[in-house]
Design a protein around this motif. Structure first.
Motif, PDB file in Angstrom:
ATOM      1  N   MET A   1      49.900  44.178  43.476  1.00 23.13           N
ATOM      2  CA  MET A   1      50.542  44.675  42.081  1.00 23.13           C
ATOM      3  C   MET A   1      49.258  44.726  41.356  1.00 23.13           C
ATOM      4  N   ILE A   2      49.075  45.608  40.389  1.00 23.85           N
ATOM      5  CA  ILE A   2      47.672  45.783  39.536  1.00 23.85           C
ATOM      6  C   ILE A   2      48.289  46.007  38.161  1.00 23.85           C
ATOM      7  N   SER A   3      48.131  45.216  37.338  1.00 21.81           N
ATOM      8  CA  SER A   3      48.495  45.090  36.198  1.00 21.81           C
ATOM      9  C   SER A   3      48.441  46.056  35.161  1.00 21.81           C
ATOM     10  N   SER A   4      48.977  46.422  34.155  1.00 18.06           N
ATOM     11  CA  SER A   4      48.750  47.651  33.263  1.00 18.06           C
ATOM     12  C   SER A   4      47.681  47.360  32.272  1.00 18.06           C
ATOM     13  N   LYS A   5      46.824  46.263  32.215  1.00 18.88           N
ATOM     14  CA  LYS A   5      45.696  45.735  31.357  1.00 18.88           C
ATOM     15  C   LYS A   5      44.470  45.472  32.248  1.00 18.88           C
ATOM     16  N   THR A   6      43.526  45.534  31.671  1.00 21.27           N
ATOM     17  CA  THR A   6      42.273  45.307  32.305  1.00 21.27           C
ATOM     18  C   THR A   6      41.591  44.004  31.512  1.00 21.27           C
ATOM     19  N   GLU A   7      40.535  43.557  32.224  1.00 22.75           N
ATOM     20  CA  GLU A   7      39.974  42.279  31.477  1.00 22.75           C
ATOM     21  C   GLU A   7      38.370  42.329  31.868  1.00 22.75           C
ATOM     22  N   LYS A   8      37.746  41.896  30.950  1.00 29.19           N
ATOM     23  CA  LYS A   8      36.096  41.792  31.166  1.00 29.19           C
ATOM     24  C   LYS A   8      35.859  40.638  32.064  1.00 29.19           C
TER      25      LYS A   8
ATOM     26  N   CYS B   1      37.682  44.841  34.618  1.00 31.94           N
ATOM     27  CA  CYS B   1      38.260  44.844  35.987  1.00 31.94           C
ATOM     28  C   CYS B   1      39.917  44.854  35.874  1.00 31.94           C
ATOM     29  N   MET B   2      40.209  45.378  36.947  1.00 32.44           N
ATOM     30  CA  MET B   2      41.751  45.619  37.002  1.00 32.44           C
ATOM     31  C   MET B   2      42.151  43.844  37.388  1.00 32.44           C
ATOM     32  N   ILE B   3      43.481  43.654  37.013  1.00 33.29           N
ATOM     33  CA  ILE B   3      43.937  42.519  37.491  1.00 33.29           C
ATOM     34  C   ILE B   3      45.018  42.624  38.489  1.00 33.29           C
ATOM     35  N   VAL B   4      44.578  42.061  39.634  1.00 36.09           N
ATOM     36  CA  VAL B   4      45.452  42.110  40.936  1.00 36.09           C
ATOM     37  C   VAL B   4      46.214  40.968  41.091  1.00 36.09           C
ATOM     38  N   SER B   5      47.352  40.910  41.751  1.00 33.25           N
ATOM     39  CA  SER B   5      47.944  39.844  42.334  1.00 33.25           C
ATOM     40  C   SER B   5      48.242  40.203  43.669  1.00 33.25           C
ATOM     41  N   LYS B   6      47.956  39.256  44.570  1.00 38.84           N
ATOM     42  CA  LYS B   6      48.077  39.491  46.100  1.00 38.84           C
ATOM     43  C   LYS B   6      49.482  39.511  46.346  1.00 38.84           C
TER      44      LYS B   6
ATOM     45  N   TYR C   1      50.808  49.178  38.907  1.00 39.37           N
ATOM     46  CA  TYR C   1      50.975  49.809  39.910  1.00 39.37           C
ATOM     47  C   TYR C   1      51.253  48.886  41.265  1.00 39.37           C
ATOM     48  N   GLU C   2      51.667  49.529  42.247  1.00 42.83           N
ATOM     49  CA  GLU C   2      51.835  48.769  43.299  1.00 42.83           C
ATOM     50  C   GLU C   2      51.253  49.608  44.472  1.00 42.83           C
TER      51      GLU C   2
ATOM     52  N   LEU D   1      52.366  53.089  46.001  1.00 38.36           N
ATOM     53  CA  LEU D   1      53.762  52.859  46.425  1.00 38.36           C
ATOM     54  C   LEU D   1      54.759  52.961  44.818  1.00 38.36           C
ATOM     55  N   SER D   2      54.273  52.652  43.844  1.00 41.11           N
ATOM     56  CA  SER D   2      54.832  52.685  42.614  1.00 41.11           C
ATOM     57  C   SER D   2      53.984  52.797  41.506  1.00 41.11           C
ATOM     58  N   LYS D   3      54.153  53.592  40.356  1.00 40.95           N
ATOM     59  CA  LYS D   3      53.426  53.732  39.093  1.00 40.95           C
ATOM     60  C   LYS D   3      54.577  53.526  38.020  1.00 40.95           C
ATOM     61  N   GLU D   4      54.372  52.613  37.017  1.00 38.62           N
ATOM     62  CA  GLU D   4      55.418  52.391  36.167  1.00 38.62           C
ATOM     63  C   GLU D   4      54.581  52.228  34.780  1.00 38.62           C
TER      64      GLU D   4
END
Length: 86
Positions: A1-8, A21-26, A53-54, A80-83
């Motif tokens: 899952m990729i967050s809707s926000k980014t972070e430096k 960076c994209m914030i990604v959860s495994k 995103y997934e 797989l998904s974009k919300e």
């Protein structure tokens, strides 16, 4: 899952430069960790802020990575998904 926000973030593998960076959860059993991937580092994936995103990726492990680079390359297999997130 990729967050809707980014972070430096400072990423040591890339010479400690401050990356957006994209914030990604495994989504792997027993691994709730978040990690950060610089924008543009998932080949074939175009991130849009404001969407969660997934995705499915292929992780390619490099035996001899360049000196100031990660030993992994991420390549998009499918979205797989974009919300839209408000």
């Amino acid at each position: 899952m990729i967050s809707s926000k980014t972070e430096k973030k400072i990423i040591r593998e890339f010479n400690e430069t401050n990356f957006e960076c994209m914030i990604v959860s495994k989504i792997i059993p027993f691994s709730p960790d978040l990690f950060f991937i610089p924008l543009g580092r998932i080949y074939g994936f175009e991130y849009q802020s404001g969407y969660r995103y997934e995705i499915k990726v292929q992780v390619i492990h490099l035996a001899n990575p360049p000196q100031d680079a990660s030993n992994e390359i991420y390549k998009l297999k499918s979205v797989l998904s974009k919300e839209k997130v408000d």
